[in-house]
Design an enzyme around this catalytic site. Structure first.
Site, PDB file in Angstrom:
ATOM      1  CG  HIS A 139      -1.902   1.053   1.319  1.00 45.72           C
ATOM      2  ND1 HIS A 139      -2.474   1.454   2.505  1.00 45.72           N
ATOM      3  CD2 HIS A 139      -2.438   1.857   0.368  1.00 45.72           C
ATOM      4  CE1 HIS A 139      -3.309   2.442   2.274  1.00 45.72           C
ATOM      5  NE2 HIS A 139      -3.300   2.714   0.990  1.00 45.72           N
ATOM      6  CG  ASN A 189      -6.893   4.190   4.686  1.00 46.84           C
ATOM      7  OD1 ASN A 189      -6.788   5.409   4.768  1.00 46.84           O
ATOM      8  ND2 ASN A 189      -6.489   3.514   3.626  1.00 46.84           N
TER       9      ASN A 189
HETATM   10  N1  CAA Z   1       5.415  13.629  -8.083  1.00 46.22           N
HETATM   11  C1  CAA Z   1       6.641  14.068  -7.773  1.00 46.22           C
HETATM   12  N2  CAA Z   1       6.872  15.063  -6.889  1.00 46.22           N
HETATM   13  C2  CAA Z   1       5.784  15.661  -6.344  1.00 46.22           C
HETATM   14  C3  CAA Z   1       4.467  15.251  -6.612  1.00 46.22           C
HETATM   15  C4  CAA Z   1       4.298  14.173  -7.523  1.00 46.22           C
HETATM   16  N3  CAA Z   1       3.090  13.699  -7.845  1.00 46.22           N
HETATM   17  N4  CAA Z   1       3.615  16.007  -5.882  1.00 46.22           N
HETATM   18  C5  CAA Z   1       4.363  16.872  -5.156  1.00 46.22           C
HETATM   19  N5  CAA Z   1       5.675  16.648  -5.442  1.00 46.22           N
HETATM   20  C6  CAA Z   1       6.829  17.285  -4.805  1.00 46.22           C
HETATM   21  C7  CAA Z   1       7.030  18.720  -5.211  1.00 46.22           C
HETATM   22  O1  CAA Z   1       7.807  18.826  -6.379  1.00 46.22           O
HETATM   23  C8  CAA Z   1       7.764  19.269  -3.983  1.00 46.22           C
HETATM   24  O2  CAA Z   1       9.140  18.881  -4.011  1.00 46.22           O
HETATM   25  P1  CAA Z   1      10.277  19.591  -3.047  1.00 46.22           P
HETATM   26  O3  CAA Z   1       9.939  19.207  -1.635  1.00 46.22           O
HETATM   27  O4  CAA Z   1      11.547  18.963  -3.530  1.00 46.22           O
HETATM   28  O5  CAA Z   1      10.140  21.043  -3.283  1.00 46.22           O
HETATM   29  C9  CAA Z   1       7.104  18.545  -2.827  1.00 46.22           C
HETATM   30  O6  CAA Z   1       6.560  17.339  -3.393  1.00 46.22           O
HETATM   31  C10 CAA Z   1       6.028  19.362  -2.199  1.00 46.22           C
HETATM   32  O7  CAA Z   1       5.074  19.686  -3.207  1.00 46.22           O
HETATM   33  P2  CAA Z   1       4.475  21.150  -3.422  1.00 46.22           P
HETATM   34  O8  CAA Z   1       5.484  22.193  -3.094  1.00 46.22           O
HETATM   35  O9  CAA Z   1       3.829  21.178  -4.776  1.00 46.22           O
HETATM   36  O10 CAA Z   1       3.250  21.230  -2.440  1.00 46.22           O
HETATM   37  P3  CAA Z   1       3.164  21.072  -0.893  1.00 46.22           P
HETATM   38  O11 CAA Z   1       4.370  21.551  -0.176  1.00 46.22           O
HETATM   39  O12 CAA Z   1       1.854  21.657  -0.582  1.00 46.22           O
HETATM   40  O13 CAA Z   1       3.099  19.485  -0.672  1.00 46.22           O
HETATM   41  C11 CAA Z   1       2.055  17.363  -0.606  1.00 46.22           C
HETATM   42  C12 CAA Z   1       2.170  18.666  -1.363  1.00 46.22           C
HETATM   43  C13 CAA Z   1       3.357  16.580  -0.709  1.00 46.22           C
HETATM   44  C14 CAA Z   1       0.934  16.587  -1.294  1.00 46.22           C
HETATM   45  C15 CAA Z   1       1.740  17.691   0.908  1.00 46.22           C
HETATM   46  O14 CAA Z   1       0.663  18.581   1.005  1.00 46.22           O
HETATM   47  C16 CAA Z   1       1.417  16.458   1.725  1.00 46.22           C
HETATM   48  O15 CAA Z   1       2.298  15.745   2.172  1.00 46.22           O
HETATM   49  N6  CAA Z   1       0.103  16.228   1.944  1.00 46.22           N
HETATM   50  C17 CAA Z   1      -0.372  15.041   2.674  1.00 46.22           C
HETATM   51  C18 CAA Z   1      -0.348  13.866   1.752  1.00 46.22           C
HETATM   52  C19 CAA Z   1      -0.849  12.628   2.439  1.00 46.22           C
HETATM   53  O16 CAA Z   1      -1.194  12.587   3.610  1.00 46.22           O
HETATM   54  N7  CAA Z   1      -0.896  11.546   1.652  1.00 46.22           N
HETATM   55  C20 CAA Z   1      -1.418  10.293   2.118  1.00 46.22           C
HETATM   56  C21 CAA Z   1      -2.853  10.225   1.764  1.00 46.22           C
HETATM   57  S1  CAA Z   1      -3.564   8.712   2.301  1.00 46.22           S
HETATM   58  C22 CAA Z   1      -3.208   7.649   1.061  1.00 46.22           C
HETATM   59  O17 CAA Z   1      -2.646   7.956   0.049  1.00 46.22           O
HETATM   60  C23 CAA Z   1      -3.604   6.263   1.279  1.00 46.22           C
HETATM   61  C24 CAA Z   1      -5.002   5.882   1.329  1.00 46.22           C
HETATM   62  O18 CAA Z   1      -5.226   4.689   1.380  1.00 46.22           O
HETATM   63  C25 CAA Z   1      -6.146   6.800   1.357  1.00 46.22           C
END
Ligand code: CAA
Length: 295
Positions: A139, A189
């Site tokens: 996951h 989850n």
């Molecule tokens: N691919 C590659 N790099 C990416 C990316 C992607 N799809 N999305 C974001 N990035 C990178 C950016 O380039 C940036 O890189 P640096 O740190 O080197 O600058 C970094 O990630 C941060 O991105 P942003 O500056 O665009 O935006 P942000 O600082 O607002 O971060 C985020 C975005 C990483 C999504 C952050 O908001 C975050 O961590 N959010 C929480 C995400 C989370 O909790 N995910 C789990 C969800 S639950 C799940 O997935 C499982 C389930 O079963 C439901």
């Protein structure tokens, strides 16, 4: 492990393909829809561009990553030489059962079959195959190239060799594996979704507004996103279906989804993917704008 087949070219599937390809695995990305495959390759290219812009990857590594990915539209063709199959299709039990039946027929006998499911029982999926000891949960979290965790889920019959292989493989991708057992919602989850549900109940009962609920978690608990923004990011339909799995699996009403969540999903307000949930999303804009319905 060299050849990896990834089934499903949506958000999770393209992220998983991206990460394996970046770490020099040969990836076959499989989806019935040719246009979905084209979209996925474009998205991977865009996400690699971000990494190049940030200096964490160079142009040559980007080109090599893309050249490590091929696409196929049938499972039979796509998994024929796979050492590992990672299924990342829609969260629907009947669909997953059918996919695992087909994969079991077409993949080499020695290959491991993993599911990226966020809550569907690994044990149930494994029972559709003739190799339940080689079926496991892998996951990944969204966005896959960024998030370090892989929740590794042992089904009832998963053997220790399979678990050890997936743990080692996750580390080879630069991820941190955590091994858990197969019970509803696993760990991620089981704990995350009741928190999100409680945030939605708090909004529904008028305890606080969208921005305040999210700010409390961003500033008070150092979460990168508040629970309502995170729900939009995950997809409100996905949150609802995981809560239903928890409610059914434990037979406990404390997991019952908030009626507001049910209404929003039924009305088609599913978060980022439909352009509106608790917030309204505009393509190309990073501004966080609360939906008019909650102002
Ligand atoms: N691919 C590659 N790099 C990416 C990316 C992607 N799809 N999305 C974001 N990035 C990178 C950016 O380039 C940036 O890189 P640096 O740190 O080197 O600058 C970094 O990630 C941060 O991105 P942003 O500056 O665009 O935006 P942000 O600082 O607002 O971060 C985020 C975005 C990483 C999504 C952050 O908001 C975050 O961590 N959010 C929480 C995400 C989370 O909790 N995910 C789990 C969800 S639950 C799940 O997935 C499982 C389930 O079963 C439901």
């Amino acid at each position: 492990m060299k050849n990896i087949a990834v089934i499903g070219a949506g958000t999770m599937g393209n992220g998983i393909a991206h990460v394996f390809a970046q770490h020099e695995f040969k990836v076959t990305l499989i989806d019935v829809s040719g246009s979905q495959l084209d979209k996925a390759i474009k998205t991977i290219g865009n996400n690699l561009d971000r990494q190049v812009a940030k200096g964490s990857l160079n142009e040559e590594q980007k080109t090599r990553t893309l050249s490590n990915i091929v696409t196929r539209q049938t499972i039979a063709e796509g998994v024929a030489h796979a050492d590992l199959v990672v299924e990342a299709a829609t969260e629907n039990l009947d669909l997953k059962k059918e996919i695992f039946r087909q994969v079991n027929e077409a993949a080499p006998a020695a290959s491991i079959l993993a599911s990226n499911t966020s809550s569907i029982s690994i044990t149930t999926i494994a029972a559709c195959t003739s190799r339940p000891e080689k079926v496991i949960g892998m996951h990944f979290m969204n966005p896959v190239p960024v998030m370090k965790l892989v929740e590794v889920i042992n089904g009832y019959s998963t053997d220790a060799n399979t678990t050890a292989t997936i743990v080692e493989l996750s580390r080879a991708l630069g991820k941190v594996p955590c091994v858990v057992n197969d019970y509803p919602g696993f760990i991620a989850n089981r704990i995350l979704m009741p928190m999100i549900n409680e945030a939605i109940f708090s909004l529904y009962e008028g305890v606080a507004g969208v921005e305040d609920i999210d700010t409390i978690f961003k500033l008070g608990m150092a979460h990168p996103m508040g629970p309502l923004q995170l729900a939009d990011f995950i997809g409100l339909d996905v949150c609802l279906s995981i809560l239903q799995v928890l409610q059914q699996g434990f037979g406990n009403p404390r997991y019952a989804p908030c009626p507001l969540l049910v209404n929003m999903v039924n009305a088609g307000f599913k978060g980022v993917k439909t352009g509106e949930g608790f917030y309204k999303y505009t393509a190309g804009s990073k501004d966080l704008v609360v939906s008019e319905r909650f102002r």
